[in-house]
Design a protein around this motif. Structure first.
Motif, short mmCIF file in Angstrom:
data_model
loop_
_atom_site.label_atom_id
_atom_site.label_comp_id
_atom_site.label_asym_id
_atom_site.label_seq_id
_atom_site.Cartn_x
_atom_site.Cartn_y
_atom_site.Cartn_z
N HIS A 95 21.50 14.91 8.62
CA HIS A 95 21.02 15.88 7.63
C HIS A 95 21.75 15.80 6.29
O HIS A 95 21.31 16.42 5.31
N CYS A 96 22.84 15.03 6.22
CA CYS A 96 23.62 15.03 4.98
C CYS A 96 23.88 13.63 4.44
O CYS A 96 24.71 13.45 3.54
N THR A 97 23.18 12.63 4.97
CA THR A 97 23.35 11.26 4.49
C THR A 97 22.00 10.69 4.04
O THR A 97 20.95 11.13 4.52
N GLY A 98 22.05 9.72 3.14
CA GLY A 98 20.81 9.09 2.70
C GLY A 98 20.10 8.42 3.86
O GLY A 98 18.89 8.56 4.04
N ILE A 99 20.85 7.65 4.65
CA ILE A 99 20.27 6.99 5.81
C ILE A 99 19.66 8.02 6.76
O ILE A 99 18.52 7.86 7.23
N GLY A 100 20.40 9.07 7.03
CA GLY A 100 19.93 10.09 7.96
C GLY A 100 18.69 10.81 7.47
O GLY A 100 17.74 11.05 8.23
N LYS A 101 18.67 11.16 6.20
CA LYS A 101 17.51 11.89 5.68
C LYS A 101 16.27 10.99 5.58
O LYS A 101 15.14 11.46 5.74
N ALA A 102 16.48 9.70 5.33
CA ALA A 102 15.35 8.77 5.35
C ALA A 102 14.72 8.74 6.75
O ALA A 102 13.49 8.66 6.89
N LEU A 103 15.56 8.83 7.78
CA LEU A 103 15.06 8.84 9.16
C LEU A 103 14.46 10.20 9.52
O LEU A 103 13.41 10.26 10.17
N LEU A 104 15.10 11.28 9.12
CA LEU A 104 14.56 12.61 9.43
C LEU A 104 13.20 12.84 8.77
O LEU A 104 12.35 13.53 9.33
N ALA A 105 13.00 12.26 7.61
CA ALA A 105 11.73 12.44 6.89
C ALA A 105 10.56 11.83 7.66
O ALA A 105 9.40 12.17 7.40
N GLU A 106 10.85 10.94 8.61
CA GLU A 106 9.80 10.32 9.42
C GLU A 106 9.44 11.16 10.64
O GLU A 106 8.44 10.88 11.32
N LYS A 107 10.22 12.18 10.94
CA LYS A 107 9.96 13.00 12.13
C LYS A 107 8.86 14.02 11.85
O LYS A 107 8.69 14.49 10.72
N ASP A 108 8.11 14.38 12.90
CA ASP A 108 7.12 15.44 12.74
C ASP A 108 7.82 16.80 12.77
O ASP A 108 9.03 16.90 13.04
N ASP A 109 7.08 17.85 12.51
CA ASP A 109 7.67 19.19 12.38
C ASP A 109 8.39 19.62 13.66
O ASP A 109 9.48 20.20 13.61
N GLU A 110 7.77 19.34 14.80
CA GLU A 110 8.37 19.76 16.07
C GLU A 110 9.69 19.05 16.32
O GLU A 110 10.69 19.68 16.69
N ALA A 111 9.71 17.74 16.12
CA ALA A 111 10.95 16.98 16.35
C ALA A 111 12.03 17.40 15.37
O ALA A 111 13.22 17.44 15.73
N LEU A 112 11.65 17.71 14.13
CA LEU A 112 12.62 18.15 13.14
C LEU A 112 13.22 19.49 13.53
O LEU A 112 14.44 19.70 13.41
N GLU A 113 12.38 20.42 13.99
CA GLU A 113 12.88 21.73 14.42
C GLU A 113 13.87 21.58 15.57
O GLU A 113 14.91 22.26 15.61
N VAL A 114 13.56 20.70 16.51
CA VAL A 114 14.46 20.46 17.64
C VAL A 114 15.81 19.93 17.14
O VAL A 114 16.87 20.37 17.60
N HIS A 115 15.76 19.00 16.19
CA HIS A 115 17.00 18.44 15.65
C HIS A 115 17.82 19.51 14.94
O HIS A 115 19.05 19.59 15.13
N ILE A 116 17.18 20.33 14.15
CA ILE A 116 17.89 21.38 13.41
C ILE A 116 18.55 22.36 14.38
O ILE A 116 19.72 22.75 14.22
N THR A 117 17.80 22.77 15.40
CA THR A 117 18.34 23.71 16.38
C THR A 117 19.50 23.11 17.16
O THR A 117 20.53 23.77 17.40
N ARG A 118 19.36 21.86 17.54
CA ARG A 118 20.36 21.21 18.37
C ARG A 118 21.65 20.94 17.60
O ARG A 118 22.76 21.07 18.15
N THR A 119 21.55 20.57 16.34
CA THR A 119 22.74 20.20 15.58
C THR A 119 23.35 21.36 14.81
O THR A 119 24.56 21.37 14.56
N GLY A 120 22.53 22.29 14.37
CA GLY A 120 23.05 23.42 13.61
C GLY A 120 23.34 23.14 12.15
O GLY A 120 23.78 24.03 11.43
N LEU A 121 23.12 21.91 11.70
CA LEU A 121 23.31 21.50 10.30
C LEU A 121 24.69 21.89 9.76
O LEU A 121 24.82 22.59 8.75
N PRO A 122 25.76 21.42 10.36
CA PRO A 122 27.11 21.76 9.87
C PRO A 122 27.39 21.14 8.51
O PRO A 122 26.80 20.12 8.13
N ALA A 123 28.27 21.76 7.77
CA ALA A 123 28.61 21.30 6.43
C ALA A 123 29.62 20.16 6.48
O ALA A 123 30.57 20.18 7.26
#
Length: 251
Positions: free
Chosen positions: A131-159
């Protein structure tokens, strides 16, 4: 220009079968005579490089699939990417990376440094957040809404830094921009003082498996200047994807 040889024609037909299942489409794709295509297809079916279904359509046969399987088993992303990364360093004079998706993280599998007196705080084998790297966000942008929600919930988006997106709303807004422009930007979100631009890499199935990034110091280049390197990152990602067997969708 000399006419294609028998081997050339056979390879043209086999290549067309990978894209088209109907005989007439294969003929149109190759530009060869129907009789020539029919003869080659019959030989490819006989030798199991092509299979014909009950409805008359054609598909890659067991021998072609076995060859593909053996080739893909031996594909090493870092090895495939290295010559492309070398060209990218020569073009940008910046540090470049390839990161491979691994669950909720990406792993650096390749890195080449530019001719600068400093070194980035990265290494091959290091895991990075998405969620905080160029490589990571390029990959997250390819996920559908459901997969993205799962990732956000699972990781918590730490700073990682004060500029890290730590809310779902902020991350989703960033990813919407990433999808719209076709590349991701990291504006000191993972490491203070470091910016990067990244583009996604697809494998032979079309899956987003990795991304390539160009990194620089924020003291050297503004985020707008970093964005100007996006075409170079996109072209590098395209070349690596093609080397992995990816074919861009035709319009």
């Amino acid at each position: 220009m000399s006419s294609p040889s028998a081997i050339d024609k056979t390879l043209m037909v086999l290549d067309a079968v990978l894209e088209h299942s109907r005989f007439t489409d294969v003929v149109n794709a190759t530009g060869l005579a129907k009789s020539t295509v029919h003869r080659i297809m019959a030989s490819l079916v006989e030798h199991e490089f092509v299979a014909q279904a009950d409805d008359g359509s054609y598909h890659p046969g067991p021998k072609a699939l076995r060859l593909a399987g053996h080739a893909l088993t031996n594909v090493d992303l870092a090895t495939v990417a290295r010559p492309v990364l070398a060209d990218l360093v020569a073009q940008t004079r910046c540090t470049v990376h390839v990161g491979l998706l691994n669950g909720d993280e990406a792993i650096y599998v390749a890195r080449l440094d530019g001719p600068k007196p400093y070194r980035m705080p990265s290494r091959v084998g290091k895991a990075i957040w998405l969620h905080c790297t160029g490589i990571g966000k390029a990959l997250l942008a390819e996920k559908d809404d459901e997969a993205l929600e799962v990732h956000i919930t699972r990781t918590g988006l730490p700073a990682r830094t004060p500029l890290t997106h730590t809310t779902a709303a902020a991350l989703k807004a960033d990813l919407a921009q990433t999808r719209a422009r076709g590349y991701a930007l990291d504006d000191e979100e993972n490491e203070p003082g470091i910016r990067c631009v990244a583009a996604v890499i697809h494998d032979h199935t079309g899956a987003a498996i990795a991304a390539v990034s160009i990194s620089t110091l924020s003291l050297e280049q503004s985020i707008a200047q970093v964005a100007l390197m996006a075409p170079a990152a996109l072209e590098a990602a395209r070349k690596i994807s093609a080397a992995l067997g990816y074919r861009e969708p035709t319009s």
